[in-house]
Design a protein around this motif. Structure first.
Motif, PDB file in Angstrom:
ATOM      1  N   THR A   1     -20.997 -16.647  32.736  1.00 56.69           N
ATOM      2  CA  THR A   1     -21.489 -16.153  31.447  1.00 56.69           C
ATOM      3  C   THR A   1     -22.077 -14.748  31.532  1.00 56.69           C
ATOM      4  OG1 THR A   1     -21.987 -18.432  30.805  1.00 56.69           O
ATOM      5  CG2 THR A   1     -23.039 -16.693  29.524  1.00 56.69           C
ATOM      6  N   VAL A   2     -22.844 -14.463  32.573  1.00 53.67           N
ATOM      7  CA  VAL A   2     -23.628 -13.226  32.641  1.00 53.67           C
ATOM      8  C   VAL A   2     -22.907 -12.086  33.355  1.00 53.67           C
ATOM      9  CG1 VAL A   2     -25.822 -12.240  33.453  1.00 53.67           C
ATOM     10  CG2 VAL A   2     -25.779 -14.534  32.473  1.00 53.67           C
ATOM     11  N   ALA A   3     -22.152 -12.385  34.392  1.00 54.39           N
ATOM     12  CA  ALA A   3     -21.474 -11.327  35.166  1.00 54.39           C
ATOM     13  C   ALA A   3     -20.268 -10.795  34.400  1.00 54.39           C
ATOM     14  CB  ALA A   3     -21.033 -11.872  36.517  1.00 54.39           C
ATOM     15  N   ASP A   4     -19.967  -9.529  34.577  1.00 55.97           N
ATOM     16  CA  ASP A   4     -18.745  -8.957  34.015  1.00 55.97           C
ATOM     17  C   ASP A   4     -17.539  -9.389  34.835  1.00 55.97           C
ATOM     18  OD1 ASP A   4     -19.992  -7.560  31.881  1.00 55.97           O
ATOM     19  OD2 ASP A   4     -20.656  -6.031  33.299  1.00 55.97           O
ATOM     20  N   ARG A   5     -17.753  -9.590  36.130  1.00 54.64           N
ATOM     21  CA  ARG A   5     -16.713 -10.040  37.054  1.00 54.64           C
ATOM     22  C   ARG A   5     -17.396 -10.663  38.247  1.00 54.64           C
ATOM     23  NH1 ARG A   5     -11.883  -7.237  39.817  1.00 54.64           N
ATOM     24  NH2 ARG A   5     -13.497  -6.404  41.140  1.00 54.64           N
ATOM     25  N   TRP A   6     -16.801 -11.674  38.861  1.00 56.06           N
ATOM     26  CA  TRP A   6     -17.362 -12.219  40.096  1.00 56.06           C
ATOM     27  C   TRP A   6     -16.265 -12.871  40.914  1.00 56.06           C
ATOM     28  CZ3 TRP A   6     -17.727 -17.344  41.799  1.00 56.06           C
ATOM     29  CH2 TRP A   6     -17.436 -18.328  40.860  1.00 56.06           C
ATOM     30  N   GLY A   7     -16.578 -13.097  42.183  1.00 55.49           N
ATOM     31  CA  GLY A   7     -15.639 -13.745  43.078  1.00 55.49           C
ATOM     32  C   GLY A   7     -16.302 -14.023  44.409  1.00 55.49           C
ATOM     33  N   GLY A   8     -15.514 -14.408  45.365  1.00 59.01           N
ATOM     34  CA  GLY A   8     -16.062 -14.707  46.683  1.00 59.01           C
ATOM     35  C   GLY A   8     -14.964 -14.727  47.720  1.00 59.01           C
ATOM     36  N   CYS A   9     -15.386 -14.664  48.969  1.00 59.14           N
ATOM     37  CA  CYS A   9     -14.418 -14.752  50.058  1.00 59.14           C
ATOM     38  C   CYS A   9     -15.090 -15.362  51.278  1.00 59.14           C
ATOM     39  CB  CYS A   9     -13.831 -13.393  50.397  1.00 59.14           C
ATOM     40  SG  CYS A   9     -15.033 -12.179  50.921  1.00 59.14           S
ATOM     41  N   ALA A  10     -14.304 -16.167  51.999  1.00 61.66           N
ATOM     42  CA  ALA A  10     -14.773 -16.742  53.254  1.00 61.66           C
ATOM     43  C   ALA A  10     -14.579 -15.704  54.350  1.00 61.66           C
ATOM     44  CB  ALA A  10     -14.000 -18.010  53.577  1.00 61.66           C
ATOM     45  N   ILE A  11     -15.484 -15.737  55.312  1.00 58.68           N
ATOM     46  CA  ILE A  11     -15.426 -14.780  56.412  1.00 58.68           C
ATOM     47  C   ILE A  11     -15.331 -15.583  57.700  1.00 58.68           C
ATOM     48  CG2 ILE A  11     -16.625 -12.912  57.603  1.00 58.68           C
ATOM     49  CD1 ILE A  11     -18.194 -12.547  54.915  1.00 58.68           C
ATOM     50  N   GLY A  12     -14.252 -15.401  58.440  1.00 56.26           N
ATOM     51  CA  GLY A  12     -14.091 -16.117  59.697  1.00 56.26           C
ATOM     52  C   GLY A  12     -15.016 -15.564  60.766  1.00 56.26           C
ATOM     53  N   GLU A  13     -15.461 -16.432  61.653  1.00 55.10           N
ATOM     54  CA  GLU A  13     -16.316 -15.988  62.755  1.00 55.10           C
ATOM     55  C   GLU A  13     -15.482 -15.161  63.713  1.00 55.10           C
ATOM     56  OE1 GLU A  13     -19.435 -17.877  65.948  1.00 55.10           O
ATOM     57  OE2 GLU A  13     -18.932 -18.950  64.135  1.00 55.10           O
ATOM     58  N   GLY A  14     -16.055 -14.073  64.161  1.00 58.21           N
ATOM     59  CA  GLY A  14     -15.305 -13.204  65.049  1.00 58.21           C
ATOM     60  C   GLY A  14     -16.214 -12.344  65.898  1.00 58.21           C
TER      61      GLY A  14
ATOM     62  N   PHE B   1     -20.829 -10.311  42.499  1.00 60.02           N
ATOM     63  CA  PHE B   1     -20.648 -10.151  41.056  1.00 60.02           C
ATOM     64  C   PHE B   1     -20.761  -8.672  40.728  1.00 60.02           C
ATOM     65  CE2 PHE B   1     -25.206 -10.954  41.542  1.00 60.02           C
ATOM     66  CZ  PHE B   1     -25.777  -9.933  40.789  1.00 60.02           C
ATOM     67  N   GLU B   2     -20.172  -8.303  39.614  1.00 57.77           N
ATOM     68  CA  GLU B   2     -20.235  -6.918  39.144  1.00 57.77           C
ATOM     69  C   GLU B   2     -20.803  -6.877  37.735  1.00 57.77           C
ATOM     70  OE1 GLU B   2     -16.530  -4.972  41.640  1.00 57.77           O
ATOM     71  OE2 GLU B   2     -16.267  -5.353  39.494  1.00 57.77           O
ATOM     72  N   LEU B   3     -21.598  -5.846  37.490  1.00 59.54           N
ATOM     73  CA  LEU B   3     -22.151  -5.566  36.172  1.00 59.54           C
ATOM     74  C   LEU B   3     -21.780  -4.131  35.818  1.00 59.54           C
ATOM     75  CD1 LEU B   3     -25.737  -7.044  36.676  1.00 59.54           C
ATOM     76  CD2 LEU B   3     -23.753  -8.163  35.626  1.00 59.54           C
ATOM     77  N   ASN B   4     -21.255  -3.938  34.626  1.00 56.64           N
ATOM     78  CA  ASN B   4     -20.889  -2.602  34.162  1.00 56.64           C
ATOM     79  C   ASN B   4     -22.044  -2.019  33.355  1.00 56.64           C
ATOM     80  OD1 ASN B   4     -18.195  -2.770  35.154  1.00 56.64           O
ATOM     81  ND2 ASN B   4     -17.697  -4.057  33.405  1.00 56.64           N
ATOM     82  N   LEU B   5     -22.366  -0.771  33.620  1.00 53.07           N
ATOM     83  CA  LEU B   5     -23.374  -0.077  32.832  1.00 53.07           C
ATOM     84  C   LEU B   5     -22.756   0.225  31.475  1.00 53.07           C
ATOM     85  CD1 LEU B   5     -26.246   1.051  33.007  1.00 53.07           C
ATOM     86  CD2 LEU B   5     -25.236   3.235  33.652  1.00 53.07           C
ATOM     87  N   PRO B   6     -23.413  -0.174  30.380  1.00 56.69           N
ATOM     88  CA  PRO B   6     -22.817   0.013  29.047  1.00 56.69           C
ATOM     89  C   PRO B   6     -22.451   1.458  28.735  1.00 56.69           C
ATOM     90  CG  PRO B   6     -24.791  -1.342  28.912  1.00 56.69           C
ATOM     91  CD  PRO B   6     -24.690  -0.840  30.319  1.00 56.69           C
ATOM     92  N   ALA B   7     -23.322   2.408  29.018  1.00 55.58           N
ATOM     93  CA  ALA B   7     -23.029   3.823  28.756  1.00 55.58           C
ATOM     94  C   ALA B   7     -23.628   4.638  29.888  1.00 55.58           C
ATOM     95  CB  ALA B   7     -23.617   4.261  27.423  1.00 55.58           C
ATOM     96  N   VAL B   8     -22.815   5.462  30.496  1.00 51.73           N
ATOM     97  CA  VAL B   8     -23.293   6.294  31.593  1.00 51.73           C
ATOM     98  C   VAL B   8     -24.005   7.505  30.994  1.00 51.73           C
ATOM     99  CG1 VAL B   8     -22.615   7.655  33.597  1.00 51.73           C
ATOM    100  CG2 VAL B   8     -21.428   5.531  33.067  1.00 51.73           C
ATOM    101  N   PRO B   9     -25.284   7.736  31.387  1.00 49.66           N
ATOM    102  CA  PRO B   9     -25.979   8.906  30.845  1.00 49.66           C
ATOM    103  C   PRO B   9     -25.336  10.193  31.343  1.00 49.66           C
ATOM    104  CG  PRO B   9     -27.320   7.814  32.514  1.00 49.66           C
ATOM    105  CD  PRO B   9     -26.088   6.971  32.303  1.00 49.66           C
ATOM    106  N   PRO B  10     -25.423  11.266  30.538  1.00 54.38           N
ATOM    107  CA  PRO B  10     -24.859  12.543  30.997  1.00 54.38           C
ATOM    108  C   PRO B  10     -25.598  13.064  32.201  1.00 54.38           C
ATOM    109  CG  PRO B  10     -26.108  12.836  28.963  1.00 54.38           C
ATOM    110  CD  PRO B  10     -26.057  11.363  29.245  1.00 54.38           C
TER     111      PRO B  10
END
Length: 181
Positions: free
Chosen positions: A140-153, A164-173
């Motif tokens: 509901t809140v994130a603009d985009r989200w996901g995940g990934c497993a990381i193998g031990e190495g 997750f990613e959130l987009n800034l509504p308007a970038v100030p000049p």
């Protein structure tokens, strides 16, 4: 004539570059708003970790002028960090990455178990359930989200990262432009 009486301190010392108290060298100028940056906080499996991550996240976003993203980022990072502390047996970390106009927050922990993919069907949560709402909040809140497993190495333990990613509504000049005045 007494020169001490006529000596006035510089009226604008705050305009001079701040000096490092140990070396005496000037600090670098602040990054421009659109410049990328990254901060990372590692914490042990401790119930205080998510609170420390929230305070740190708020301080970083406030310092970079990203107050419009702070409440959403704090809610989501807190949810993910709390899950890391409650459901895994090791340390966790929160990483903040600014790629103007997108803020990406990643939470890593040692569990390899990934949640269902964004937008996939999940079982319904009852009205009085004490948990189980985290992915709904993320959807509901994130603009985009996901995940990934990381193998031990050779670079360290495995685990997973949920981001997750959130987009800034308007970038100030940019500061100093005609639009900023």
């Amino acid at each position: 004539m007494n020169t001490e009486q006529n000596h006035h301190p510089d009226p604008t010392p705050y305009l001079l570059p701040a000096l490092d108290p140990l070396s005496g060298t000037p600090h670098p100028p602040p990054l421009p708003f659109t410049a990328p940056w990254c901060y990372e906080l590692h914490f042990p499996r401790d119930p205080r970790g998510p609170g420390i991550a929230r305070v740190t996240l708020r301080a970083v976003l406030d310092a970079h002028g990203l107050a419009p993203l702070t409440d959403r980022a704090e809610l989501l990072a807190s949810e993910l960090a709390t899950n890391s502390v409650r459901h895994t047996q090791g340390p966790a970390s929160v990483r903040l990455q600014w790629l103007c106009p997108v803020l990406r927050v990643s939470v890593w922990d040692m569990s390899p178990d990934l949640p269902p993919a964004p937008g996939s069907r999940r079982t319904e949560v009852t009205a009085h359930a004490e948990d189980g709402r985290g992915l709904l909040i993320l959807d509901t809140v994130a603009d985009r989200w996901g995940g990934c497993a990381i193998g031990e190495g050779k670079f360290g333990p495995g685990g997973k990262t949920i981001w997750f990613e959130l987009n800034l509504p308007a970038v100030p000049p940019p500061v100093g432009s005609a639009l900023a005045a």
